[in-house]
Design a protein around this motif. Structure first.
Motif: not given
Length: 258
Positions: A21-29
């Motif tokens: 998983f990526d984090f920015d704009e992937t897990i969080v919007d």
């Protein structure tokens, strides 16, 4: 060493799938680096500071932003509470729930992000999702004795496509190779969930049995589409774009049932 090997094999049962998983704009919007500005006085950064940004040197720019916040009296607590409030992307809690409820031999879950350890850990702990991640690869960040969040580059690399401080393809390739060696066999499939241009680079290393999950109409998706048009056969993974992470769940459920 043999004792250790058998011991670690017991702790980590042989998983069938590996999911990044990526984090920015992937897990969080949102992008956590942009959100941290909300902790600044007046919720904005002065022009002189913004003007110091240079393309490809974002990590160094963020180090200056964090130094400025500390000078303005912004505390660890202030930054954490901003991070904790970032909304998850649509369907992401459902995807996490799905991964949590799978048999333990199904998914090894890894996070690869150009944010930093403090932003990511703050959010994951608040969301109750920290335990899900086997490993987190990101820029290290810790508070020094003056209360300033000090971030360091993750590594250096030779990739022309990626920012100086992180090439996610190097991270993904190294991790897959090391885990394959430790396990004595490859994963059945590797998955990559992302959105940005820097998520395209690692997805290039995926094979034809693997699946790239780009967020629909974000840079990673556009780059995959352009590559298919310009260089057919260059991008090998199956591509499943998503608007809601529930679409990722649907595909994973199908593949896990095979």
């Amino acid at each position: 060493a043999d004792v250790m090997a058998s011991h670690s094999a017991r702790i980590c049962p042989d998983k069938r799938f590996l999911i990044f998983f990526d984090f920015d704009e992937t897990i969080v919007d949102e992008t956590s680096d942009d959100m941290v500005v909300q902790a600044a006085p007046g919720q904005y950064l002065p022009g002189w500071l913004k003007d110091t940004y240079q393309p490809g040197r974002y990590n160094e720019y963020m180090q200056r932003v964090l130094a400025y916040l500390a000078e303005q009296g912004v505390t660890e607590c202030d930054i954490r509470s901003v991070m904790e409030k970032i909304p998850a992307t649509p369907g992401m809690p459902t995807l996490f729930q799905f991964l949590r409820n799978r048999p333990p031999q199904d998914f090894e879950v890894v996070l690869v992000s150009d944010a930093n350890t403090f932003f990511i850990e703050s959010w994951l702990r608040r969301a109750g999702a920290r335990q899900l991640f086997h490993r987190i690869f990101t820029n290290p960040a810790t508070f020094n004795k003056d209360g300033r969040l000090v971030m360091r580059p993750f590594h250096s690399h030779d990739c022309q496509r990626c920012p100086d401080n992180m090439c996610k393809q190097v991270v993904v390739r190294d991790y897959v190779a090391r885990r394959t060696q430790e396990r004595g066999r490859p994963f059945q499939r590797v998955f990559y969930v992302g959105d940005g241009a820097n998520d395209f680079c690692p997805a290039l290393s995926l094979g034809p049995r693997d699946v790239a999950f780009p967020r629909r109409d974000f840079p990673m998706h556009r780059l995959i589409t352009e590559t298919h048009e310009a260089m057919p056969g260059e991008f090998k993974a199956v591509t499943v774009p998503w608007v809601s992470a529930e679409e990722v769940v649907q595909r994973l459920r199908k593949l896990a049932a095979e």
